[in-house]
Write an enzyme that holds these catalytic residues in place. Structure first.
Site, mmCIF file in Angstrom:
data_model
loop_
_atom_site.group_PDB
_atom_site.id
_atom_site.type_symbol
_atom_site.label_atom_id
_atom_site.label_comp_id
_atom_site.label_asym_id
_atom_site.label_seq_id
_atom_site.Cartn_x
_atom_site.Cartn_y
_atom_site.Cartn_z
ATOM 1 N N GLU A 171 -17.456 0.239 -42.528
ATOM 2 C CA GLU A 171 -17.291 -0.889 -41.614
ATOM 3 C C GLU A 171 -15.799 -1.007 -41.315
ATOM 4 O O GLU A 171 -14.993 -1.092 -42.246
ATOM 5 C CB GLU A 171 -17.805 -2.178 -42.274
ATOM 6 C CG GLU A 171 -17.685 -3.340 -41.329
ATOM 7 C CD GLU A 171 -18.211 -4.661 -41.888
ATOM 8 O OE1 GLU A 171 -18.694 -4.691 -43.037
ATOM 9 O OE2 GLU A 171 -18.121 -5.652 -41.150
ATOM 10 N N ARG A 215 -21.420 2.658 -57.498
ATOM 11 C CA ARG A 215 -20.134 2.602 -56.818
ATOM 12 C C ARG A 215 -19.026 2.801 -57.835
ATOM 13 O O ARG A 215 -19.208 2.571 -59.032
ATOM 14 C CB ARG A 215 -19.962 1.315 -56.030
ATOM 15 C CG ARG A 215 -19.919 0.040 -56.827
ATOM 16 C CD ARG A 215 -20.051 -1.197 -55.941
ATOM 17 N NE ARG A 215 -18.918 -1.402 -55.066
ATOM 18 C CZ ARG A 215 -19.007 -1.467 -53.727
ATOM 19 N NH1 ARG A 215 -20.157 -1.362 -53.112
ATOM 20 N NH2 ARG A 215 -17.935 -1.657 -52.996
ATOM 21 N N LYS A 241 -12.710 -4.618 -50.302
ATOM 22 C CA LYS A 241 -11.836 -4.873 -49.165
ATOM 23 C C LYS A 241 -11.457 -6.345 -49.085
ATOM 24 O O LYS A 241 -10.342 -6.680 -48.711
ATOM 25 C CB LYS A 241 -12.517 -4.425 -47.866
ATOM 26 C CG LYS A 241 -12.340 -2.947 -47.591
ATOM 27 C CD LYS A 241 -13.004 -2.538 -46.305
ATOM 28 C CE LYS A 241 -14.455 -2.268 -46.521
ATOM 29 N NZ LYS A 241 -15.170 -1.796 -45.345
HETATM 30 P P1 ATP Z 1 -16.039 -3.183 -49.970
HETATM 31 O O1 ATP Z 1 -16.829 -3.796 -51.057
HETATM 32 O O2 ATP Z 1 -14.763 -2.568 -50.442
HETATM 33 O O3 ATP Z 1 -15.840 -4.073 -48.791
HETATM 34 P P2 ATP Z 1 -18.096 -1.915 -48.503
HETATM 35 O O4 ATP Z 1 -19.249 -1.289 -49.166
HETATM 36 O O5 ATP Z 1 -18.319 -3.218 -47.835
HETATM 37 O O6 ATP Z 1 -16.907 -1.936 -49.533
HETATM 38 P P3 ATP Z 1 -18.092 -0.136 -46.298
HETATM 39 O O7 ATP Z 1 -17.063 0.074 -45.261
HETATM 40 O O8 ATP Z 1 -19.364 -0.757 -45.888
HETATM 41 O O9 ATP Z 1 -17.427 -0.971 -47.454
HETATM 42 O O10 ATP Z 1 -18.358 1.215 -47.079
HETATM 43 C C1 ATP Z 1 -18.606 2.454 -46.471
HETATM 44 C C2 ATP Z 1 -19.299 3.335 -47.448
HETATM 45 O O11 ATP Z 1 -18.518 3.500 -48.627
HETATM 46 C C3 ATP Z 1 -20.620 2.723 -47.875
HETATM 47 O O12 ATP Z 1 -21.606 3.729 -47.855
HETATM 48 C C4 ATP Z 1 -20.348 2.230 -49.274
HETATM 49 O O13 ATP Z 1 -21.492 2.267 -50.057
HETATM 50 C C5 ATP Z 1 -19.272 3.200 -49.762
HETATM 51 N N1 ATP Z 1 -18.448 2.555 -50.774
HETATM 52 C C6 ATP Z 1 -17.737 1.415 -50.658
HETATM 53 N N2 ATP Z 1 -17.137 1.097 -51.819
HETATM 54 C C7 ATP Z 1 -17.469 2.067 -52.696
HETATM 55 C C8 ATP Z 1 -17.160 2.314 -54.066
HETATM 56 N N3 ATP Z 1 -16.398 1.480 -54.781
HETATM 57 N N4 ATP Z 1 -17.679 3.423 -54.641
HETATM 58 C C9 ATP Z 1 -18.449 4.267 -53.938
HETATM 59 N N5 ATP Z 1 -18.772 4.106 -52.650
HETATM 60 C C10 ATP Z 1 -18.296 3.012 -52.027
HETATM 61 MG MG MG Z 2 -20.255 -2.964 -46.406
#
Ligand code: ATP
Ligand code: MG
Length: 558
Positions: A31, A258, A268
Site C-alpha cells: 500500500e 510476518r 508503517k
Molecule cells: P505495516 O504494518 O508496516 O503498515 P502492511 O502490511 O500494512 O505493513 P503493506 O504495504 O500492506 O503493509 O504490505 C505489503 C506486503 O508486505 C503485504 O503482503 C504484507 O503482508 C507484507 N508485509 C508487511 N509487513 C511485513 C512484515 N513485517 N513481514 C513480512 N511481510 C510483511
Molecule cells: Mg496493509
C-alpha cells in the site's frame, strides 16, 4: 528450472508446497502509504524470489491503492526504487489496484444481481452494533432485503456522487451468524469524496481491501497469493468472493509469519509517528528499519537477502534478534571491504626519537585474505594520532594496549613505548611522548621480543578530518511498546553519537558516497550519500565488528 538449494527450501514451507508447479505467478502488493521496511523485504524476497525460480518468472508489483486518504505518489516512487535496489524487476508487470476500479465495479454489480450484495444505510456507528462480537452472532441489517433493482439504483447514486460519506455502503450478503467476523456481511464499497492519486476525481466510492485484493489477484492470474498470518481469518472471504463470482482464476492464499525484529518497530504507522514527531531525521534516517534508511546506513541488498534467507518462512510468529541482521551485513562486507585506518577519538602522540622532517610510506594490504585487493601506502611521521581508548594511565590487568612505560605495536609500522604523559591545567591528557624502535619496522623485533597490543593510527600532518556518526539500536527495549507502554518512550538516547574530529588515513580522500570500508578494530563504515562531500567527509557506522549487545544481554540474564 528450479535452482534453490536444500537449505533454501528446508526453512521455507511455501517453496516446498509449490515446488512442483511450473507456471508460478506471484505479486508483491504494497500500500503506497509509507516507505518500505525490512519486513516488506521478507515479502519481496519471497514473492520475487519464488517467481525467479520458476519458468514463468512473473511477479507483479501491485500498488494496493484503495485508500486515497493516506496514499501518495512519493511513496509509489520510493517503493519502486527500493524494490529495484534489492535487485528485483517487475518488467511489464506493474499495476495499481486502481487500474481495476472499473472491473471491480462491474463485479460489484454482478454480486448485486446474484442477490449476494446489498446497499446498507446503517450509519457507521449503528453498523457496529449489528456486527456482534467474537462470542455473539451479528444481526441482519434492516436493509438486507432490499430488492436487486433498489440496490442497483442506490449503488449508482453512490457512484455518481449523490450521497454523503457514511450515508450508504455496499455490503456482501454472506452470514451474520458466522463465527468468523470477516464473513458477517463485510463492507465492500464505501463512499469517500476524496480524489485519488491515480484516478483523480473519477470515483467517489472506493472498494475495500478484502474485495479488491482477491479480485486483483484473480485478474492478474496470480497462482499463489502469499500474505502474512493476520490474513488467515480473511481467507474464507477471499475464497467466497472468487467462488461466488466464479472468476476463471482462483489463486491459492498461503499465509506466513510476518517479520518482527527486536529493538525496532516494523509498522508503517509507528514509523510515521517517529518521523512526524521528529524523533528521527526522516524515513531515511540511518537508524530506521526502512530500506531507504538501511541503504543510507550502508546495508547492502545482498545482506538483506541473506538475512531473509537465514530467517526462512514459517508459520510461527517469532521475534528475530537484531544480531541476526547484523551478522548478515558483517558476512557480506567482510570479504569485500577494504581495511583502512581511522582514529575516531584522536589522542596526539609524538615520537621523540623520530626525525622531524622524515616521512616513510609503509605498505599496507587492503585486505588480509585477498591479495587481489592490492595495497596502499600509509605515511608515518613523528606526530601521530591513536585512539583515546587505546591508552590508560593506570591500566587494569587485562588491558594490553598502551600505558606509561609499555611497548605496543603500531599496525604496519613500528613498536613504540610510552615515555610520558602531557596534561592540560585541568588534568586532561593532551599528548603522549613516546619513542620508537627503528629495528621493528614492519611490526616485529629482530630479538624476538613480543608485544601484546597492536594499535591503529594515522599521521597527523597527512590525516583527513571527518565526521563519523556512530549508530546504535533505536530502542533500548527488545520489544518497544510491549505491555501497553508508548513505544516512543523507550527510544535509546544513545542511538546516535556524532564525532566531529575523527582523523582518517589519506587514502580515503576520494571516498565516494555509498562506499563502505572497514576501519580496523572499529567496525564497518559507509560514506553518507546525502551529507558527505569531498571537503567534509561524513561516515556512518554500519555495524561494529562484534556483537556488543550479545554480551550485555548475556550479563543481564545472570
Ligand atoms: P505495516 O504494518 O508496516 O503498515 P502492511 O502490511 O500494512 O505493513 P503493506 O504495504 O500492506 O503493509 O504490505 C505489503 C506486503 O508486505 C503485504 O503482503 C504484507 O503482508 C507484507 N508485509 C508487511 N509487513 C511485513 C512484515 N513485517 N513481514 C513480512 N511481510 C510483511
Ligand atoms: Mg496493509
Amino acid at each position: 528450472m528450479k535452482t534453490q538449494s536444500a537449505t533454501e527450501s528446508s526453512n521455507n514451507f511455501i517453496r516446498q508446497m509449490i515446488a512442483d508447479n511450473q507456471n508460478i505467478v506471484t505479486r508483491f502488493p504494497p500500500e503506497p502509504n509509507g516507505y518500505l521496511h525490512i519486513g516488506h523485504a521478507k515479502s519481496i524476497c519471497l514473492n520475487f524470489g519464488i517467481a525467479a525460480e520458476h519458468e514463468s518468472r512473473i511477479c507483479y508489483l501491485r500498488f494496493d491503492d484503495t485508500n486515497p486518504t493516506k496514499e501518495n505518489i512519493e511513496y509509489v516512487e520510493s517503493i519502486k526504487d527500493d524494490v529495484r535496489w534489492l535487485g528485483y524487476e517487475w518488467g511489464e508487470h506493474l499495476r495499481h489496484s486502481s487500474d481495476y476500479f472499473e472491473k471491480l465495479y462491474e463485479y460489484a454489480i454482478a454480486l448485486i444481481k446474484m442477490n449476494k450484495a446489498y446497499v446498507c444505510s446503517l450509519s457507521p456507528e449503528n453498523l457496529k452494533g449489528y456486527r456482534g462480537t467474537l462470542r455473539e452472532p451479528g444481526k441482519n441489517s434492516p436493509y438486507r432485503d432490499r430488492s436487486i433493482q433498489e440496490n442497483l439504483d442506490l449503488l449508482d447514486r453512490m457512484k455518481t456522487g449523490k450521497c454523503a460519506e457514511g450515508e450508504h455502503a455496499l455490503r456482501a450478503k454472506i452470514d451474520m451468524a458466522s463465527p468468523n467476523i470477516n464473513m458477517r456481511d463485510p463492507i465492500i464499497y464505501r463512499i469517500k469524496n476524496i480524489p485519488h492519486q491515480m484516478t483523480g476525481d473519477q470515483w467517489c466510492i472506493y472498494p475495500m481491501y478484502d474485495f479488491t485484493h482477491c479480485l486483483s489477484d484473480a485478474i492478474e492470474g496470480i497462482t499463489h497469493s502469499l500474505c502474512t498470518l493476520e490474513f488467515q481469518d480473511h481467507r474464507p472471504l477471499y475464497d467466497w468472493v472468487l467462488d461466488t463470482l466464479k472468476t476463471p482464476c482462483h489463486p491459492q492464499q498461503i499465509e506466513f509469519a510476518r517479520l518482527s525484529l527486536n529493538y525496532t518497530v516494523l509498522s508503517k504507522r509507528k514509523l510515521h509517528e517517529l518521523v512526524e514527531n521528529n524523533l528521527v531525521s526522516g524515513w531515511n534516517d540511518p537508524r530506521m528499519p526502512t530500506l531507504i534508511g538501511m541503504r543510507r546506513r550502508g546495508y547492502t541488498p545482498e545482506a538483506i537477502k541473506d538475512f531473509c534467507e537465514r530467517i526462512g518462512i514459517t508459520k510461527n510468529d517469532t521475534q528475530i534478534e537484531m544480531g541476526v541482521l547484523e551478522n548478515s551485513i558483517r558476512s557480506d562486507l567482510d570479504p569485500k571491504t577494504a581495511r583502512v585506518m581511522g582514529v575516531l577519538k584522536p589522542l596526539r602522540v609524538v615520537i621523540e626519537n623520530y626525525p622531524e622532517e622524515k616521512v616513510e610510506q609503509l605498505d599496507a594490504p587492503y585486505h588480509p585474505n585477498d591479495a587481489n585487493m592490492g595495497t596502499r601506502q600509509v605515511p608515518f611521521s613523528r606526530v601521530l594520532y591513536i585512539e583515546q581508548d587505546d591508552f590508560l594511565e593506570e591500566p587494569p590487568k587485562k588491558f594490553f594496549r598502551l600505558a606509561p612505560g609499555r611497548e605496543v605495536r603500531l599496525r604496519y609500522a613500528y613498536f613504540i613505548t610510552c615515555q610520558s604523559v602531557i596534561k592540560d591545567e585541568e588534568g586532561n591528557i593532551v599528548e603522549l611522548r613516546c619513542t620508537y624502535d627503528p629495528e621493528t619496522r614492519g611490526g616485529s623485533a629482530p630479538d624476538g621480543r613480543k608485544v601484546k597490543g597492536t594499535l591503529h593510527w594515522v599521521s597527523e600532518s597527512h590525516s583527513i578530518k571527518a565526521e563519523v556518526r556512530l549508530y546504535d539500536r533505536l530502542f533500548n527495549q527488545p520489544n518497544p511498546g510491549a505491555g501497553g507502554t508508548d513505544f516512543k518512550t523507550v527510544l535509546n538516547p544513545n542511538s546516535i553519537e556524532i564525532l566531529r574530529n575523527s582523523q582518517l588515513e589519506p587514502s580515503l580522500a576520494n571516498a565516494q558516497g555509498g562506499e563502505a570500508y572497514q576501519f580496523e578494530r572499529q567496525g564497518y563504515f559507509c560514506v553518507d550519500n546525502l551529507d558527505s562531500s569531498k571537503e567534509a567527509l561524513v561516515f556512518n557506522r554500519i555495524v561494529t565488528l562484534r556483537d556488543s549487545w550479545a554480551k550485555i544481554e548475556k550479563a543481564n540474564r545472570h
